[in-house]
Design an enzyme around this catalytic site. Structure first.
Site, PDB file in Angstrom:
ATOM      1  N   SER A 149       0.919  39.966 -28.134  1.00 17.46           N
ATOM      2  CA  SER A 149       0.403  38.654 -27.457  1.00 17.46           C
ATOM      3  C   SER A 149       1.773  37.615 -27.070  1.00 17.46           C
ATOM      4  O   SER A 149       2.644  37.959 -26.423  1.00 17.46           O
ATOM      5  CB  SER A 149      -0.573  37.594 -28.360  1.00 17.46           C
ATOM      6  OG  SER A 149      -0.930  36.533 -27.842  1.00 17.46           O
ATOM      7  N   ARG A 181      -2.380  25.377 -43.477  1.00 17.27           N
ATOM      8  CA  ARG A 181      -3.028  26.555 -43.739  1.00 17.27           C
ATOM      9  C   ARG A 181      -2.079  27.786 -43.498  1.00 17.27           C
ATOM     10  O   ARG A 181      -0.950  27.626 -42.802  1.00 17.27           O
ATOM     11  CB  ARG A 181      -4.218  26.877 -42.616  1.00 17.27           C
ATOM     12  CG  ARG A 181      -3.689  26.789 -41.139  1.00 17.27           C
ATOM     13  CD  ARG A 181      -4.539  27.020 -39.975  1.00 17.27           C
ATOM     14  NE  ARG A 181      -4.898  28.333 -40.032  1.00 17.27           N
ATOM     15  CZ  ARG A 181      -4.042  29.296 -39.032  1.00 17.27           C
ATOM     16  NH1 ARG A 181      -3.128  28.709 -38.437  1.00 17.27           N
ATOM     17  NH2 ARG A 181      -4.266  30.364 -39.024  1.00 17.27           N
ATOM     18  N   PRO A 182      -2.269  28.923 -44.337  1.00 18.72           N
ATOM     19  CA  PRO A 182      -1.299  30.130 -44.262  1.00 18.72           C
ATOM     20  C   PRO A 182      -1.561  30.694 -42.692  1.00 18.72           C
ATOM     21  O   PRO A 182      -2.831  30.788 -42.324  1.00 18.72           O
ATOM     22  CB  PRO A 182      -1.887  31.014 -45.379  1.00 18.72           C
ATOM     23  CG  PRO A 182      -3.292  30.578 -45.725  1.00 18.72           C
ATOM     24  CD  PRO A 182      -3.420  29.033 -45.047  1.00 18.72           C
ATOM     25  N   GLY A 223      -1.977  33.529 -40.032  1.00 21.59           N
ATOM     26  CA  GLY A 223      -2.493  34.738 -40.002  1.00 21.59           C
ATOM     27  C   GLY A 223      -1.684  35.811 -39.269  1.00 21.59           C
ATOM     28  O   GLY A 223      -1.844  36.977 -39.566  1.00 21.59           O
TER      29      GLY A 223
END
Ligand code: 16G
Ligand code: MG
Length: 548
Positions: free
Chosen positions: A69, A502-503, A505
């Site tokens: 991506s 947030r971790p 991904g």
């Protein structure tokens, strides 16, 4: 399949696609993604898994997309696509991770275990569609994928270089022939065909002009638009930049992710004052718009803007067609700008839900509505229509009053132009251009519908990002202890302050998001939250600095 022939499969794996690294790799938000040279055995094994999955789904086609991506060129990745063109069912992510990480010696027994566990009938046929992005490492990985499929006696079909959404579309069409023809040409016929149809019915008017600049991120999307461009007879004048030639590097200082996160225009694109530009990511499943004013100040029209633009247009068309029973809803993540959420609830009066980051979560939540519009602020999103919505609109287009029929007819074209399987930069581009044209507006007018709160994103490297856990669609963190209360304290010291962590991904970092009344305050809040993460969650490397 008799065990002896399976032996050959694993001997082949060891010889041709051996596991050469002990680095643990996880099927994350968008599949496996890491340095390309660590992936060959992973992709081969996913070929095996795709065959197993296809058999569990009674021989329906599964997709495999080789892409990383918006990551830079040295990375690559693989993700599996389920039969309806959706992301791999979440419960299989753990199976994929297990299979990717076992040693070559254990591959045989683990594969046998998986086959038993998921109850796959290995006598069934299996079909796997394989696509890849433009990375120089992709052909080798696509070949490894095909080898994995062939090894378990599945049938691979290679699509060569395609956008991620084209592959999703083809998988869906192959399993549901009412959706379209499962080829790249079939995709153009449906999506671009619908756009051309709609342009016949909606002449260009008002402040809308047909020129659109595009930043192709030096990836696959620009190349495909270059093909499409030739079939557009002046309905849209695409001026394409960053097509991958002239030394332009994939996603480097360009593309949707760069533009959104850095809030800067991409390199390699010419700019004209107030001219709208669409910026795609490397595999063309994301799009954001922006323009520069006559002082070169940049204005971003991100995924939240696209969502509100589409939702308000569809709402009007539904009302005009008299389809009052259909419920439209919008799905966002914690990254959605507070300004957009306020506008959606207070002005558009559309129900909105917030879910965890990652397309699979948004997509799933959007299916709860008759018409579900979902977008991440980063520009990944689409619209999904229930069967009931499609049938109702088609019935009105046939049997309604003349004005209702016209509105419903336009909606049918709009639905055809939408790639409902997954966010799709090309399809979204045509949707946005259609709405801007229908409303006769230029980009500044679109921007004026509401005001974004200034925001900032940062990342912090910590020893173990999984030390951070979250709840409430990632808006609250539950560990490490004390971090959320620290964030709460910081947020209250800023007007319109909001922040979460947030971790990631997809990267080995913790992400920080903050918004506040001014850019300086958003920058400060983000930096203070980053410091809190660094202190309380085991930061490594340089301590995040506060802005001057
Ligand atoms: C992946 C996700 C995207 C999400 C991003 C978050 C898909 C197809 N893509 O690119 O939706 O926004 O990850 O990345 O699901 P992060 O976890 O590193 O912040
Ligand atoms: Mg992408």
């Amino acid at each position: 399949m008799p065990p002896s022939s399976l032996r050959v499969v694993y001997a082949f794996a060891r010889e041709m696609h051996p596991k050469t690294s002990d680095v643990f790799i996880q099927y994350g938000t968008a599949g496996f993604r890491t340095k390309a040279n660590l992936l060959e055995h992973v992709v081969y094994r996913m070929g095996l898994l795709a065959v197993i999955r296809s058999r569990v789904k009674n021989g329906r086609t599964i997709g495999m997309m080789i892409t990383a991506s918006h990551n830079l060129e040295p990375d690559n990745g693989v993700k599996l696509v389920d039969p309806d063109g959706e992301m791999l069912e979440q419960s299989w992510e753990e199976i994929a991770t297990r299979l990717a990480n076992v040693s070559d010696n254990d591959l045989e027994s683990t594969t046998a275990e998986v086959i038993k566990e998921v109850n796959a009938d290995m006598a069934l046929k299996a079909s796997v569609f394989i696509g890849m992005d433009t990375r120089y490492t992709s052909p080798r990985l696509a070949a490894a994928a095909a080898n994995g499929v062939i090894a378990l006696k599945g049938t691979p079909k290679e699509f060569g270089i395609v956008t991620t959404p084209i592959l999703h579309f083809c998988v869906k069409c192959r399993n549901d022939n009412t959706y379209g023809t499962p080829t790249e040409e079939g995709y153009y016929e449906k999506i671009v065909g619908a756009f051309k149809n709609i342009r016949q019915k909606l002449p260009v008017s008002g402040d809308y002009n047909t020129t659109l600049y595009v930043d192709g991120a030096n990836g696959v999307g620009g190349k495909k638009l270059n093909i499409i461009k030739k079939s557009l007879d002046g309905e849209l004048d695409l001026k394409l930049f960053n097509l991958g030639g002239n030394g332009g590097k994939l996603n480097l200082n360009c593309g949707a992710d760069f533009v959104k996160v850095s809030q800067k225009p991409p390199v390699g694109v010419e700019h004209a004052p107030f001219q709208r530009v669409a910026s795609l990511d490397g595999d063309a499943d994301r799009i954001i718009y922006y323009f520069l004013d006559d002082q070169n100040v940049m204005y971003l029209l991100d995924g939240d803007r696209i969502a509100t633009l589409l939702a308000s247009y569809i709402t009007r068309q539904l009302a005009a067609s008299g389809a009052h029973t259909l419920r439209l809803g919008l799905v966002q993540t914690a990254y959605a700008n507070g300004g957009s959420t306020k506008y959606i609830t207070e002005e558009l009066k559309v129900p909105v839900s917030c879910v965890k980051t990652g397309v699979k979560h948004l997509h799933h939540a959007a299916l709860a509505y008759d018409v579900g519009v979902y977008f991440e602020a980063n520009g990944h999103g689409t619209v999904v229509y229930s069967d009931n919505a499609k049938k109702t609109i088609a019935r009105i287009a046939r049997e309604g009053e003349p004005e209702q029929r016209a509105a419903a007819d336009l909606l049918l074209n709009f639905i055809d132009m939408t790639n409902e399987t997954v966010g799709d930069a090309i399809s979204d581009l045509f949707l946005v251009e259609t709405v801007l044209c229908a409303r006769g507006i230029a980009a500044p007018h679109w921007l004026a519908s509401y005001q974004d709160l200034p925001c900032r994103q940062l990342k912090v490297t910590v020893q173990d990002r999984n030390a951070i856990s979250t709840t409430d669609a990632e808006r609250q963190c539950t560990s490490p202890e004390g971090l959320q209360s620290r964030i709460n304290e910081l947020v209250t010291t800023y007007k319109d302050g909001r922040a979460f962590v947030r971790p990631s991904g997809t990267e080995d970092v913790v992400r920080v998001y903050a918004e506040a009344d001014t850019q300086l305050n958003a920058d400060k809040l983000a930096a203070e939250v980053a410091q809190a993460v660094f202190e309380l969650a085991g930061g490594v490397g340089a301590r995040p600095e506060l802005p001057a």
